[in-house]
Design an enzyme around this catalytic site. Structure first.
Site, short mmCIF file in Angstrom:
data_model
loop_
_atom_site.label_atom_id
_atom_site.label_comp_id
_atom_site.label_asym_id
_atom_site.label_seq_id
_atom_site.Cartn_x
_atom_site.Cartn_y
_atom_site.Cartn_z
N CYS A 69 0.79 -1.23 0.00
CA CYS A 69 0.00 0.00 0.00
C CYS A 69 0.82 1.29 0.00
O CYS A 69 0.49 2.22 -0.75
CB CYS A 69 -1.02 -0.02 1.13
SG CYS A 69 -0.67 -1.12 2.48
N ARG A 118 7.83 -11.06 4.52
CA ARG A 118 7.53 -10.94 5.94
C ARG A 118 8.37 -11.94 6.72
O ARG A 118 8.43 -13.11 6.35
CB ARG A 118 6.04 -11.15 6.21
CG ARG A 118 5.18 -10.10 5.51
CD ARG A 118 3.72 -10.24 5.81
NE ARG A 118 2.95 -9.26 5.04
CZ ARG A 118 1.62 -9.22 4.99
NH1 ARG A 118 0.91 -10.12 5.68
NH2 ARG A 118 1.00 -8.30 4.27
N GLN A 123 0.90 -10.72 -3.68
CA GLN A 123 -0.46 -10.33 -3.30
C GLN A 123 -1.17 -9.73 -4.50
O GLN A 123 -0.61 -8.90 -5.22
CB GLN A 123 -0.37 -9.29 -2.18
CG GLN A 123 -1.66 -9.01 -1.48
CD GLN A 123 -1.84 -9.84 -0.22
OE1 GLN A 123 -1.12 -10.81 -0.01
NE2 GLN A 123 -2.79 -9.46 0.60
N ASP A 174 -3.05 -7.29 -4.97
CA ASP A 174 -3.55 -6.09 -4.29
C ASP A 174 -4.30 -5.16 -5.25
O ASP A 174 -3.97 -5.04 -6.43
CB ASP A 174 -2.39 -5.32 -3.68
CG ASP A 174 -2.15 -5.71 -2.24
OD1 ASP A 174 -3.10 -6.15 -1.58
OD2 ASP A 174 -1.00 -5.59 -1.77
N HIS A 229 -5.89 -1.04 -4.84
CA HIS A 229 -6.05 0.13 -3.98
C HIS A 229 -6.90 1.16 -4.72
O HIS A 229 -6.60 1.53 -5.85
CB HIS A 229 -4.69 0.72 -3.60
CG HIS A 229 -3.88 -0.19 -2.73
ND1 HIS A 229 -2.89 -1.00 -3.24
CD2 HIS A 229 -3.94 -0.45 -1.41
CE1 HIS A 229 -2.37 -1.71 -2.25
NE2 HIS A 229 -2.99 -1.39 -1.13
N LYS A 271 -11.81 -4.26 8.25
CA LYS A 271 -11.78 -4.97 6.97
C LYS A 271 -12.91 -5.98 6.88
O LYS A 271 -13.35 -6.55 7.87
CB LYS A 271 -10.43 -5.68 6.78
CG LYS A 271 -10.09 -6.70 7.87
CD LYS A 271 -8.74 -7.37 7.59
CE LYS A 271 -8.37 -8.35 8.71
NZ LYS A 271 -7.12 -9.07 8.44
N HIS A 284 -8.29 -0.79 0.48
CA HIS A 284 -7.33 -1.85 0.14
C HIS A 284 -8.15 -3.10 -0.21
O HIS A 284 -9.06 -3.48 0.52
CB HIS A 284 -6.44 -2.19 1.34
CG HIS A 284 -5.73 -1.02 1.94
ND1 HIS A 284 -4.36 -0.86 1.88
CD2 HIS A 284 -6.19 0.03 2.65
CE1 HIS A 284 -4.02 0.24 2.53
NE2 HIS A 284 -5.11 0.80 3.01
#
Length: 643
Positions: free
Chosen positions: A333, A362, A380, A382, A384, A464, A510
């Site tokens: 993000c 991670r 991911q 992702d 946004h 979320k 997100h």
């Protein structure tokens, strides 16, 4: 004279204070026998609890989720009681409820063995049928310390010593065993009828590797024998579907010590990956998300501004260059916000939707790594979205629609939606969180999407929506999320010009649908037991001949199918046809086409499905039409091949 209000709105009046058990008995003997505990004015209590004043009451039985939790917690105490009787020198520590069961940690002179577990489980059943009453007493903190020190339970005494002065504690006893516990617990041990000890493992006292190693015994507990049997059967089926075993058998990927927790993808695994990624890329284009790519490494200052450095430091990999400190991104993000910030935006530009297949790293503990399901590097899917507050509901509704469509295409038809609320460790004011949580709840409610709340489970920057998929054997997998964030765009300086020519901070949504591609592929492998539908299968058809005389003919067929985008493998080995059929069946290839002299002369192949059914002789055009039709169906076909 307390008046008790029940969940259906009915009321019962009693002449004097009365226990929860006797209230249940007043309603019916069968209910009283089944009642494990109660909820009085929102507080969980034992059946012995005395209701003195007007109150609301919900009775808890084994049919309720709370009831199952109570059974499991009580079973942990039963385990500890059995261990203390069989191994008096063992010391008890903690025994919480976990998903599908419980565990208890013990300090003993040696680790417990599988043979020990058999003895312990037998003693547990012997104790259960004795129907020993479970009683609760209250002690002060200091009295509780004195009690446990007197019986030699130093670990319990240490736990209590860390509690604040003046703390009032509850102790539960059954027979010769007493434990520290908040409760509630079953009225007596006869309610514990269906349990099994599963395995032993090592665990450090209080989770600290500097402390002594304890033995952890895991168990499972259910309301009845039927549920227990179903669970054990499900575990057996899950073992057969283990993506780590199937991934190795099908040559999809591997892990190795030089790069722990990061997968090496082989050609067949990469083929599955590309199908998933290409599908999501097309879905994003359909729903108006333009694709971006951003750096894998960024100066630590960006992560400090975003809040990740303060809240997520232990999970971040760091690196240095020319006296500057950098972080390898754990999330996509903040770098996406930099793309948004590169231009000046008007309210007329919003919403702006960006998608990225971003690789994140991670620093997961080595003991937590688990095949593709828990890794240190993953990609991911992702998205946004930058929008105004007025656009939140429409954008969330579109994301929910996209999620549902994607999951159905991949063959998931049963899923739950949950709304995760503010965690204790978070950024942003309560006002922002109030507004964010309400916006997501309203968006789901207005779309008539049923959902449950998950208190404390939100991301550190916002609430979320979670999508939990049920697989072919009933397991739940949390995959997609939609998160509303009013903090990060403010922290990173994102703005737009409103209709009054004033600067405003956009809302940032997100969105991840499959989430980690690695994990999602692992879930797909287990969902389908490796028998992936044609559109996902790395090899969609294998061609082979009865003899080498068909080699050139099959090469021509292979070339034609490949030009149509059909993933085709040709097997020209000088092996018996039965051997090759068995081998490719075990490799879970959806279709196999066999040619002999007759098929070659007629321009045909004999087609066989992975399940062994014979489709007979087909022309090459008919075969191509069949395969393309199956590919087009995606996961919306019947899931008849999953079991």
């Amino acid at each position: 004279m307390p008046v008790i209000t029940l969940p259906d709105g009915s009321q019962r009046a009693f002449e004097k204070p009365i226990s929860v058990y006797n209230i249940a008995l007043d309603i019916g003997q069968g209910l009283a026998k089944a009642t494990l505990a109660g909820i009085v004015n929102g507080k969980e209590v034992d059946t012995s609890f005395i209701v003195e004043h007007d109150a609301t009451l919900t009775l808890i039985t084994a049919k309720d989720d709370k009831g199952l939790e109570i059974l499991r917690h009580s079973c942990a105490h039963l385990l500890a009681q059995a261990v203390k009787q069989l191994y008096p020198n063992a010391q008890v520590t903690i025994g919480p409820v976990i998903e599908d069961g419980f565990y208890y940690d013990f300090a003993y002179e040696r680790a417990f063995t599988p043979e020990d577990l058999e003895k312990i489980e037998k003693r547990m059943y012997e104790l259960a049928v004795q129907a020993e009453d479970v009683t609760r007493v209250i002690k002060s903190r200091d009295d509780a310390i004195t009690y446990f020190e007197a019986i030699g339970e130093k670990y319990k005494a240490e736990i209590i010593a860390d509690l604040p002065q003046g703390e009032v504690l509850s102790l539960y006893s059954q027979g010769d065993f007493t434990d520290l516990c908040r409760g509630p617990h079953v009225p007596n041990t006869s309610h514990l009828k269906a349990f099994k000890l599963m395995r032993v493992a090592g665990a450090y006292w209080r989770g600290d590797s500097k402390n002594e190693m304890l033995t952890r015994i895991y168990g499972t507990c259910w309301a009845d024998k039927k549920q227990l049997k179903a669970y054990l059967t499900r575990l057996e089926e899950a073992e057969k579907r283990d993506h780590r075993k199937i991934g190795k058998a099908l040559d999809l990927y591997h892990f190795q010590e030089e790069s722990p927790g990061i997968a090496f993808w082989h050609p067949k695994g990469t083929a599955i990956w590309r199908v998933v990624e290409d599908y999501m890329r097309s879905s994003n284009e359909k729903y108006g998300c333009t694709e971006i790519r951003t750096p894998l490494i960024a100066d630590i200052s960006m992560w400090q501004k975003s809040g990740h450095a303060a809240k997520y430091a232990e999970n971040m990999f760091m690196t240095h260059s020319e006296n500057r400190e950098y972080a390898i991104r754990p999330m996509n993000c903040p770098t996406c916000v930099q793309v948004y910030n590169h231009h000046l935006h008007s309210y007329r530009d919003l919403p702006i939707r960006m998608a990225e297949f971003g690789v994140v790293h991670r620093n997961e503990a080595s003991g937590a790594l688990h095949g593709l399901l828990r890794v240190r590097s993953f990609t991911q899917d992702d998205g946004h979205i930058f929008c105004t507050e007025a656009q939140i509901e429409a954008e969330v509704a579109q994301m929910v629609e996209q999620c549902f469509e994607v999951y159905r295409d991949f063959g998931f038809t049963d899923f739950d939606v949950k709304l995760a609320l503010r965690p204790e460790n978070r950024v942003g004011s309560d006002e922002i969180w109030d507004k964010s949580e309400k916006a997501l709840a309203d968006a789901l409610s207005n779309q008539k999407v049923a959902f449950d709340y998950l208190p404390g489970e939100g991301a550190f920057y916002g609430p979320k929506i979670e999508f939990h998929l049920k697989d072919a054997i009933g397991r739940s997998w949390q995959c997609g999320t939609v998160q509303l964030d009013l903090s990060m765009p403010m922290r990173l300086g994102a703005t737009f010009i409103d209709e009054n020519s004033d600067k405003q901070v956009p809302v940032m949504l997100h969105r991840a649908i499959v989430g980690s591609l690695e994990r999602f592929i692992g879930v797909l492998i287990e969902h389908y037991a490796g028998k992936l539908p044609v559109w996902l299968s790395p090899v969609q058809i294998v061609l082979t001949g009865i003899s080498n005389k068909q080699d050139q003919y099959l090469k021509e067929v292979e070339q034609k199918l490949r030009k149509l985008g059909i993933r085709t493998q040709i097997d020209l080995r000088n092996e018996k046809i039965g051997f090759k059929i068995r081998e490719h069946t075990l490799a879970r290839v959806p279709f196999m086409a066999i040619a002999g002299e007759k098929e070659q002369s007629l321009g045909q192949v004999t087609v066989r499905k992975q399940d062994g059914s014979d489709l007979g002789a087909l022309t090459i055009d008919a075969l191509a039409e069949l395969l393309l039709s199956e590919i087009e169906k995606k996961g919306r076909v019947s899931l008849e091949n999953l079991n």
